[in-house]
Design a protein around this motif. Structure first.
Motif, PDB file in Angstrom:
ATOM      1  N   GLY A  49       0.793  -1.231   0.000  1.00  0.00           N
ATOM      2  CA  GLY A  49       0.000   0.000   0.000  1.00  0.00           C
ATOM      3  C   GLY A  49       0.819   1.270   0.000  1.00  0.00           C
ATOM      4  O   GLY A  49       0.274   2.380   0.027  1.00  0.00           O
ATOM      5  N   SER A  50       2.139   1.134  -0.044  1.00  0.00           N
ATOM      6  CA  SER A  50       2.984   2.346   0.001  1.00  0.00           C
ATOM      7  C   SER A  50       2.922   3.105  -1.326  1.00  0.00           C
ATOM      8  O   SER A  50       3.187   4.310  -1.375  1.00  0.00           O
ATOM      9  CB  SER A  50       4.440   1.982   0.340  1.00  0.00           C
ATOM     10  OG  SER A  50       4.967   1.064  -0.603  1.00  0.00           O
ATOM     11  N   GLY A  51       2.608   2.402  -2.422  1.00  0.00           N
ATOM     12  CA  GLY A  51       2.493   3.070  -3.723  1.00  0.00           C
ATOM     13  C   GLY A  51       3.378   2.491  -4.817  1.00  0.00           C
ATOM     14  O   GLY A  51       3.502   3.077  -5.899  1.00  0.00           O
ATOM     15  N   THR A  89       1.414   1.721  -8.193  1.00  0.00           N
ATOM     16  CA  THR A  89       0.937   2.980  -8.788  1.00  0.00           C
ATOM     17  C   THR A  89       2.112   3.717  -9.427  1.00  0.00           C
ATOM     18  O   THR A  89       2.024   4.198 -10.566  1.00  0.00           O
ATOM     19  CB  THR A  89       0.270   3.848  -7.696  1.00  0.00           C
ATOM     20  OG1 THR A  89      -0.746   3.080  -7.060  1.00  0.00           O
ATOM     21  CG2 THR A  89      -0.330   5.114  -8.284  1.00  0.00           C
ATOM     22  N   THR A 143       6.438   5.651   2.311  1.00  0.00           N
ATOM     23  CA  THR A 143       5.140   5.993   2.904  1.00  0.00           C
ATOM     24  C   THR A 143       4.993   5.300   4.268  1.00  0.00           C
ATOM     25  O   THR A 143       5.171   4.078   4.357  1.00  0.00           O
ATOM     26  CB  THR A 143       4.012   5.521   1.946  1.00  0.00           C
ATOM     27  OG1 THR A 143       4.363   5.904   0.617  1.00  0.00           O
ATOM     28  CG2 THR A 143       2.678   6.102   2.341  1.00  0.00           C
ATOM     29  N   VAL A 170      -0.050   5.355   7.287  1.00  0.00           N
ATOM     30  CA  VAL A 170      -0.756   5.771   6.062  1.00  0.00           C
ATOM     31  C   VAL A 170      -1.204   4.533   5.274  1.00  0.00           C
ATOM     32  O   VAL A 170      -2.331   4.469   4.772  1.00  0.00           O
ATOM     33  CB  VAL A 170       0.149   6.676   5.186  1.00  0.00           C
ATOM     34  CG1 VAL A 170      -0.518   7.008   3.856  1.00  0.00           C
ATOM     35  CG2 VAL A 170       0.536   7.950   5.933  1.00  0.00           C
ATOM     36  N   CYS A 171      -0.318   3.531   5.199  1.00  0.00           N
ATOM     37  CA  CYS A 171      -0.651   2.298   4.462  1.00  0.00           C
ATOM     38  C   CYS A 171      -1.833   1.590   5.121  1.00  0.00           C
ATOM     39  O   CYS A 171      -2.724   1.077   4.437  1.00  0.00           O
ATOM     40  CB  CYS A 171       0.561   1.374   4.406  1.00  0.00           C
ATOM     41  SG  CYS A 171       1.977   2.085   3.550  1.00  0.00           S
ATOM     42  N   GLU A 188      -4.122   3.018   6.932  1.00  0.00           N
ATOM     43  CA  GLU A 188      -5.287   3.884   6.692  1.00  0.00           C
ATOM     44  C   GLU A 188      -5.837   3.649   5.273  1.00  0.00           C
ATOM     45  O   GLU A 188      -7.036   3.527   5.073  1.00  0.00           O
ATOM     46  CB  GLU A 188      -4.840   5.347   6.875  1.00  0.00           C
ATOM     47  CG  GLU A 188      -5.865   6.411   6.553  1.00  0.00           C
ATOM     48  CD  GLU A 188      -7.001   6.465   7.574  1.00  0.00           C
ATOM     49  OE1 GLU A 188      -6.750   6.069   8.729  1.00  0.00           O
ATOM     50  OE2 GLU A 188      -8.112   6.881   7.191  1.00  0.00           O
ATOM     51  N   ARG A 189      -4.928   3.522   4.291  1.00  0.00           N
ATOM     52  CA  ARG A 189      -5.360   3.276   2.901  1.00  0.00           C
ATOM     53  C   ARG A 189      -5.992   1.889   2.775  1.00  0.00           C
ATOM     54  O   ARG A 189      -7.016   1.729   2.154  1.00  0.00           O
ATOM     55  CB  ARG A 189      -4.155   3.339   1.945  1.00  0.00           C
ATOM     56  CG  ARG A 189      -3.642   4.716   1.685  1.00  0.00           C
ATOM     57  CD  ARG A 189      -2.434   4.641   0.735  1.00  0.00           C
ATOM     58  NE  ARG A 189      -1.894   5.962   0.465  1.00  0.00           N
ATOM     59  CZ  ARG A 189      -0.708   6.190  -0.062  1.00  0.00           C
ATOM     60  NH1 ARG A 189       0.083   5.174  -0.381  1.00  0.00           N
ATOM     61  NH2 ARG A 189      -0.303   7.419  -0.284  1.00  0.00           N
ATOM     62  N   ASP A 190      -5.314   0.932   3.308  1.00  0.00           N
ATOM     63  CA  ASP A 190      -5.683  -0.498   3.241  1.00  0.00           C
ATOM     64  C   ASP A 190      -6.379  -0.850   1.919  1.00  0.00           C
ATOM     65  O   ASP A 190      -7.522  -1.358   1.901  1.00  0.00           O
ATOM     66  CB  ASP A 190      -6.546  -0.918   4.442  1.00  0.00           C
ATOM     67  CG  ASP A 190      -6.410  -2.421   4.728  1.00  0.00           C
ATOM     68  OD1 ASP A 190      -5.601  -3.084   4.045  1.00  0.00           O
ATOM     69  OD2 ASP A 190      -7.108  -2.922   5.628  1.00  0.00           O
ATOM     70  N   VAL A 191      -5.652  -0.625   0.826  1.00  0.00           N
ATOM     71  CA  VAL A 191      -6.183  -0.733  -0.537  1.00  0.00           C
ATOM     72  C   VAL A 191      -6.900  -2.068  -0.771  1.00  0.00           C
ATOM     73  O   VAL A 191      -7.946  -2.124  -1.404  1.00  0.00           O
ATOM     74  CB  VAL A 191      -5.021  -0.599  -1.567  1.00  0.00           C
ATOM     75  CG1 VAL A 191      -5.539  -0.588  -2.986  1.00  0.00           C
ATOM     76  CG2 VAL A 191      -4.199   0.655  -1.292  1.00  0.00           C
ATOM     77  N   SER A 213       2.576  10.019   0.567  1.00  0.00           N
ATOM     78  CA  SER A 213       1.566  10.826   1.261  1.00  0.00           C
ATOM     79  C   SER A 213       1.991  12.292   1.300  1.00  0.00           C
ATOM     80  O   SER A 213       1.247  13.148   1.755  1.00  0.00           O
ATOM     81  CB  SER A 213       1.319  10.294   2.682  1.00  0.00           C
ATOM     82  OG  SER A 213       2.487  10.399   3.463  1.00  0.00           O
TER      83      SER A 213
END
Ligand SMILES: Nc1ncnc2c1ncn2[C@@H]1O[C@H](COP(=O)(O)OS(=O)(=O)O)[C@@H](OP(=O)(O)O)[C@H]1O
Ligand SMILES: Nc1ncnc2c1ncn2[C@@H]1O[C@H](COP(=O)(O)OP(=O)(O)O)[C@@H](O)[C@H]1O
Length: 196
Positions: A37-39, A42, A133, A137-138, A140-143, A178
């Motif tokens: 989930g850090s990115g 993406t 990240t 934050v990861c 919180e995102r919990d994609v 973030s």
């Protein structure tokens, strides 16, 4: 590691400069590492598109996808993660030696695995990109809903929750998604590629 017996290295194939001349680029590996989930994915997609638009041949190896095929027999134990990164490092070496720009998106949580990857691929060709990240934050995102499962104990050996993540000590780049826009991060990553 044992040396293969009765196997002789077959020489005189075309070499890296032949492919680099053909493609008009230098091969390299942009090695993304960071929490789930850090990115990483993406950034990998956006970087591949940006390089493609610049006329560069860029291949992405993404952990989730590689674990559906080549590495489908591996778990998330420390030993299997070591093997995951070892195999991927060898694939990177093959691709770089054929002139490709390789973008990898693996958590690759263990420092020694990344040091080994750098040695296999070659110091000059390996660019470590730490997607830094923060864990909060990861979570919180919990994609993919995996942190919630890990926190409920439904997934074991989950990086950041029940297994460690060892941060790089001297990455070529650190990117906290973030705090930075995607386009700005991609610009910095593309800047690592020779001639871009
Ligand atoms: N236990 C556990 N820990 C971490 N991640 C897990 C786990 N189980 C499944 N997943 C999903 O698998 C993706 C990570 O695979 P990788 O091959 O990149 O992992 S590693 O490099 O071997 O550590 C990871 O993908 P990303 O979220 O893209 O990082 C997760 O979706
Ligand atoms: N600046 C940014 N860069 C990358 N991802 C971002 C950014 N801002 C928000 N995000 C979001 O963070 C999440 C990252 O997920 P993903 O790329 O799958 O991470 P990973 O591959 O590391 O698991 C996505 O939902 C993405 O839209």
């Amino acid at each position: 590691m044992q040396k293969p017996e009765n196997i002789v290295w077959e020489k005189d194939y075309l070499s890296r400069p032949d492919f680099e001349d053909l493609l008009g680029q230098k091969g390299c590996v942009l090695w993304f590492t960071g929490l789930s989930g850090s990115g990483k994915s993406t950034l990998a997609k956006a970087t591949q598109k940006a390089l493609h638009q610049l006329g560069r041949y860029a291949i992405v190896l993404d952990g989730d996808n590689i674990r559906h095929g080549l590495n489908k027999n591996l778990t998330f134990s420390e030993e299997d993660r070591n093997e995951n990164i070892r195999r991927v490092s060898e694939v990177c070496k093959l691709l770089v030696n054929h002139g490709a720009i390789v973008i990898t998106a693996f958590i690759s949580p263990f420092r020694q695995d990344r040091i080994n990857a750098k040695a296999v691929i070659g110091q000059e060709s390996f660019k470590e990109v730490f997607v830094s990240t923060p864990l909060a934050v990861c979570i919180e995102r919990d994609v993919k809903g995996l942190y919630a499962k890990a926190q409920r104990g439904e997934i074991k050996n989950f990086t950041g929750i029940s297994q460690p993540y060892e941060e790089p000590l001297m990455p070529a780049l650190s990117i906290n998604t973030s705090e930075e826009h995607l386009e700005a991060s991609v610009g910095r990553i593309v800047g690592l590629v020779s001639g871009s």
